[in-house]
Structure formats: structure tokens, C-alpha cells
Motif scaffolding. Structure first.
Motif, PDB file in Angstrom:
ATOM      1  N   GLY A 158      32.313  -9.171 -17.875  1.00 50.64           N
ATOM      2  CA  GLY A 158      31.332  -9.661 -18.833  1.00 50.64           C
ATOM      3  C   GLY A 158      30.615 -10.905 -18.346  1.00 50.64           C
ATOM      4  O   GLY A 158      29.407 -11.075 -18.590  1.00 50.64           O
ATOM      5  N   GLU A 159      31.326 -11.795 -17.658  1.00 60.15           N
ATOM      6  CA  GLU A 159      30.689 -12.990 -17.103  1.00 60.15           C
ATOM      7  C   GLU A 159      29.614 -12.599 -16.093  1.00 60.15           C
ATOM      8  O   GLU A 159      28.520 -13.172 -16.070  1.00 60.15           O
ATOM      9  N   TRP A 160      29.933 -11.640 -15.254  1.00 58.17           N
ATOM     10  CA  TRP A 160      28.975 -11.177 -14.247  1.00 58.17           C
ATOM     11  C   TRP A 160      27.752 -10.542 -14.913  1.00 58.17           C
ATOM     12  O   TRP A 160      26.617 -10.768 -14.498  1.00 58.17           O
ATOM     13  N   VAL A 161      27.978  -9.767 -15.954  1.00 62.05           N
ATOM     14  CA  VAL A 161      26.866  -9.144 -16.680  1.00 62.05           C
ATOM     15  C   VAL A 161      25.981 -10.217 -17.312  1.00 62.05           C
ATOM     16  O   VAL A 161      24.747 -10.151 -17.238  1.00 62.05           O
ATOM     17  N   HIS A 162      26.577 -11.223 -17.935  1.00 66.03           N
ATOM     18  CA  HIS A 162      25.781 -12.284 -18.553  1.00 66.03           C
ATOM     19  C   HIS A 162      24.986 -13.072 -17.506  1.00 66.03           C
ATOM     20  O   HIS A 162      23.876 -13.546 -17.811  1.00 66.03           O
ATOM     21  N   ALA A 163      25.524 -13.217 -16.312  1.00 65.67           N
ATOM     22  CA  ALA A 163      24.730 -13.835 -15.245  1.00 65.67           C
ATOM     23  C   ALA A 163      23.482 -13.001 -14.963  1.00 65.67           C
ATOM     24  O   ALA A 163      22.396 -13.550 -14.712  1.00 65.67           O
ATOM     25  N   GLY A 164      23.619 -11.687 -15.036  1.00 65.55           N
ATOM     26  CA  GLY A 164      22.451 -10.826 -14.910  1.00 65.55           C
ATOM     27  C   GLY A 164      21.475 -10.999 -16.050  1.00 65.55           C
ATOM     28  O   GLY A 164      20.253 -10.987 -15.841  1.00 65.55           O
ATOM     29  N   ASP A 165      21.989 -11.186 -17.261  1.00 64.49           N
ATOM     30  CA  ASP A 165      21.123 -11.429 -18.413  1.00 64.49           C
ATOM     31  C   ASP A 165      20.274 -12.687 -18.201  1.00 64.49           C
ATOM     32  O   ASP A 165      19.079 -12.721 -18.537  1.00 64.49           O
ATOM     33  N   VAL A 166      20.917 -13.726 -17.674  1.00 62.61           N
ATOM     34  CA  VAL A 166      20.203 -14.983 -17.440  1.00 62.61           C
ATOM     35  C   VAL A 166      19.172 -14.816 -16.331  1.00 62.61           C
ATOM     36  O   VAL A 166      18.043 -15.314 -16.442  1.00 62.61           O
ATOM     37  N   ARG A 167      19.532 -14.136 -15.269  1.00 63.33           N
ATOM     38  CA  ARG A 167      18.554 -13.879 -14.206  1.00 63.33           C
ATOM     39  C   ARG A 167      17.338 -13.143 -14.763  1.00 63.33           C
ATOM     40  O   ARG A 167      16.198 -13.437 -14.409  1.00 63.33           O
ATOM     41  N   ALA A 168      17.598 -12.149 -15.612  1.00 64.61           N
ATOM     42  CA  ALA A 168      16.489 -11.404 -16.212  1.00 64.61           C
ATOM     43  C   ALA A 168      15.613 -12.320 -17.057  1.00 64.61           C
ATOM     44  O   ALA A 168      14.382 -12.210 -17.046  1.00 64.61           O
ATOM     45  N   ALA A 169      16.226 -13.237 -17.799  1.00 60.63           N
ATOM     46  CA  ALA A 169      15.454 -14.180 -18.616  1.00 60.63           C
ATOM     47  C   ALA A 169      14.608 -15.095 -17.748  1.00 60.63           C
ATOM     48  O   ALA A 169      13.472 -15.453 -18.110  1.00 60.63           O
ATOM     49  N   PHE A 170      15.127 -15.502 -16.590  1.00 64.97           N
ATOM     50  CA  PHE A 170      14.387 -16.343 -15.657  1.00 64.97           C
ATOM     51  C   PHE A 170      13.314 -15.574 -14.898  1.00 64.97           C
ATOM     52  O   PHE A 170      12.429 -16.180 -14.297  1.00 64.97           O
ATOM     53  N   GLY A 171      13.419 -14.234 -14.883  1.00 62.96           N
ATOM     54  CA  GLY A 171      12.554 -13.449 -14.013  1.00 62.96           C
ATOM     55  C   GLY A 171      12.970 -13.571 -12.556  1.00 62.96           C
ATOM     56  O   GLY A 171      12.169 -13.367 -11.640  1.00 62.96           O
ATOM     57  N   ALA A 172      14.259 -13.890 -12.335  1.00 63.43           N
ATOM     58  CA  ALA A 172      14.785 -14.075 -10.989  1.00 63.43           C
ATOM     59  C   ALA A 172      15.299 -12.742 -10.451  1.00 63.43           C
ATOM     60  O   ALA A 172      15.747 -11.881 -11.209  1.00 63.43           O
ATOM     61  N   PRO A 173      15.261 -12.544  -9.136  1.00 66.73           N
ATOM     62  CA  PRO A 173      15.770 -11.304  -8.555  1.00 66.73           C
ATOM     63  C   PRO A 173      17.289 -11.233  -8.645  1.00 66.73           C
ATOM     64  O   PRO A 173      17.972 -12.250  -8.829  1.00 66.73           O
ATOM     65  N   GLY A 174      17.808 -10.025  -8.512  1.00 64.79           N
ATOM     66  CA  GLY A 174      19.246  -9.836  -8.421  1.00 64.79           C
ATOM     67  C   GLY A 174      19.968  -9.615  -9.725  1.00 64.79           C
ATOM     68  O   GLY A 174      21.205  -9.603  -9.737  1.00 64.79           O
ATOM     69  N   ALA A 175      19.248  -9.417 -10.829  1.00 66.20           N
ATOM     70  CA  ALA A 175      19.931  -9.169 -12.102  1.00 66.20           C
ATOM     71  C   ALA A 175      20.763  -7.898 -12.020  1.00 66.20           C
ATOM     72  O   ALA A 175      20.265  -6.842 -11.640  1.00 66.20           O
ATOM     73  N   TYR A 176      22.046  -8.007 -12.356  1.00 64.99           N
ATOM     74  CA  TYR A 176      23.001  -6.895 -12.340  1.00 64.99           C
ATOM     75  C   TYR A 176      23.156  -6.311 -10.932  1.00 64.99           C
ATOM     76  O   TYR A 176      23.436  -5.122 -10.766  1.00 64.99           O
ATOM     77  N   GLY A 177      22.990  -7.169  -9.937  1.00 63.06           N
ATOM     78  CA  GLY A 177      23.128  -6.742  -8.552  1.00 63.06           C
ATOM     79  C   GLY A 177      23.676  -7.883  -7.719  1.00 63.06           C
ATOM     80  O   GLY A 177      24.499  -8.662  -8.172  1.00 63.06           O
ATOM     81  N   GLY A 178      23.215  -7.964  -6.488  1.00 60.53           N
ATOM     82  CA  GLY A 178      23.612  -9.058  -5.624  1.00 60.53           C
ATOM     83  C   GLY A 178      24.952  -8.835  -4.954  1.00 60.53           C
ATOM     84  O   GLY A 178      25.520  -7.740  -4.961  1.00 60.53           O
ATOM     85  N   ALA A 179      25.481  -9.923  -4.385  1.00 60.04           N
ATOM     86  CA  ALA A 179      26.696  -9.842  -3.582  1.00 60.04           C
ATOM     87  C   ALA A 179      27.905  -9.384  -4.382  1.00 60.04           C
ATOM     88  O   ALA A 179      28.836  -8.792  -3.823  1.00 60.04           O
ATOM     89  N   GLY A 180      27.910  -9.640  -5.687  1.00 63.33           N
ATOM     90  CA  GLY A 180      29.050  -9.244  -6.505  1.00 63.33           C
ATOM     91  C   GLY A 180      29.036  -7.794  -6.949  1.00 63.33           C
ATOM     92  O   GLY A 180      30.023  -7.318  -7.525  1.00 63.33           O
TER      93      GLY A 180
END
Length: 222
Positions: free
Chosen positions: A119-141
Motif C-alpha cells: 500500500g505504501e508503494w501504491v500511494h507513492a504512485g498516487d503522489v507521482r500521478a498528482a505531481f505529473g511525475a513519471p514512474g507512477a506505479y512503476g519504477g525500480a520497485g
């Protein structure tokens, strides 16, 4: 990427550390105004609220504080309210500490807290999406997250799904509903799969799903 049939106690911690190393620097670069952005996946919550919730949840894990009402919507709101006067930097500090220290506690909990790391990892994706930053629900993890998702869906007897991912060589075998129901079939990219399993919006053209409804995949009950 290799998926195993048994629980890997260190997997949640590896996921948290991989996400920490990418996510915390991203947060440190952001101005205070960006912490007030709304988060589409979490109605009523801002970026700051999501981060406060995430940090509070991990602090509870690290300190083994699981009193009645913890991890309920009401409990989450109380945790966020307790941090309302904190500067954003302190909210991020708490989150960084939790992502660093919670892995060992989760490893020793026998699987009961594995979903917290996911869930922590998913919420990090939520924040990336809010920022318009790449890597939401992806990345090294992502490989760690997929392996954890596979394990969590099996332990919860979730609907069986055979997932062929465009961006990984090996399929995922998710879920384990008792009985004779044949596995559903997913074809698409890994982040689309994550979005389906966590109730996040995903464009229909990014995947094919046969043998199950999208709502059956959602771990959080739609």
C-alpha cells in the motif's frame, strides 16, 4: 524476475527501500504548494494528507502500535489530523524513517503486515500521478511490488488470474480461489495490472481481460 510459491519475508522491506531511494528525493525537491495538490485516487486527500497517512502507518508498524481503529478510514483521518501542524519537511522525515525501519518488523510479522508495504508503494504512485511525475506505479520497485501482489492475492484466495505482461518475460499467477474456476486471463503492461488491482483509473486500451470482471480484481473492494 522470478516468483516463488512461498513467502519471502524480506520482500516488503526491499520494496520499501527501493521506493524510498527514489521517492524521498522527489519529495524533497517539491515546493510547499505542491503538497496541497489533490490526489485523484484518494478523494478528499491532498498530497500532504497521503504522505501523512503513509508516514503514520509505518510509524505504527515500527513502534508496534495497533490499538483499536488503526488502519480504518476513521483512524487514518485521525493520524492525518495529528500531523496537520507539521511542516511538510517533518512529514517527509517521518515517511523516510518508516520506509527505512519498517521492513524488519514486517518481515517478522508472518505476513500479516505485508499489505502495508504494498500500500505504501501504491500511494507513492498516487503522489507521482498528482505531481505529473513519471514512474507512477512503476519504477525500480515494480518487480518487488508484482511479486508481493502475487503473494498477497494468493493468501487472500483472490480470483485466479494468469497475467501475461508486456514488459516482463514471466507471467504472474495471481489469486487462488478454491474450487474449479479457471483462471482469468490478463494481457497488458504491468502498471495497468497494478492499477486494476488497486482500483486506480486505467485506459481500457492498455489491457485485455477475459474470464473476470475488473471489479473482481480490486483488492480494496472498489
Amino acid at each position: 524476475m522470478t516468483f516463488v510459491d512461498g513467502r519471502d519475508p524480506g520482500l516488503p522491506g526491499r520494496l520499501l527501500l527501493a521506493e524510498r531511494d527514489l521517492f524521498i528525493p522527489l519529495l524533497r525537491e517539491r515546493g510547499d504548494e505542491e503538497f496541497a495538490l489533490p490526489v485523484d485516487a484518494c478523494p478528499r486527500w491532498t498530497v500532504r494528507d497521503v504522505l501523512a497517512h503513509c508516514g503514520a502507518a509505518l510509524t505504527r508498524v515500527v513502534e508496534s502500535r495497533f490499538e483499536n481503529g488503526v488502519f480504518t478510514p476513521e483512524g487514518n483521518d485521525r493520524d492525518i489530523a495529528e500531523r496537520a501542524d507539521w511542516p511538510a519537511s517533518r512529514v517527509v522525515d517521518e515517511l523516510e524513517r518508516g520506509m527505512t525501519e519498517a521492513g524488519d518488523v514486517i518481515a517478522g510479522a508472518g505476513g500479516a503486515l505485508d499489505g502495508v508495504a504494498f500500500g505504501e508503494w501504491v500511494h507513492a504512485g498516487d503522489v507521482r500521478a498528482a505531481f505529473g511525475a513519471p514512474g507512477a506505479y512503476g519504477g525500480a520497485g515494480l518487480p518487488h511490488a508484482l511479486a508481493l501482489l502475487e503473494w498477497i492475492t494468493r493468501t487472500r484466495d483472490h480470483v485466479p488470474v494468469h497475467a501475461d505482461l508486456d514488459d516482463f518475460d514471466e507471467p504472474l499467477r495471481l489469486g487462488a480461489v478454491p474450487g474449479t474456476r479457471p483462471p482469468a486471463r490478463f494481457i497488458g503492461d504491468a502498471t495497468a495490472l497494478v492499477r486494476l488491482y488497486t482500483g486506480r483509473a486505467v485506459a481500457a486500451e492498455r489491457y485485455e481481460l477475459a474470464g473476470a470482471e475488473e471489479s473482481e480484481l480490486n483488492l480494496y473492494g472498489g
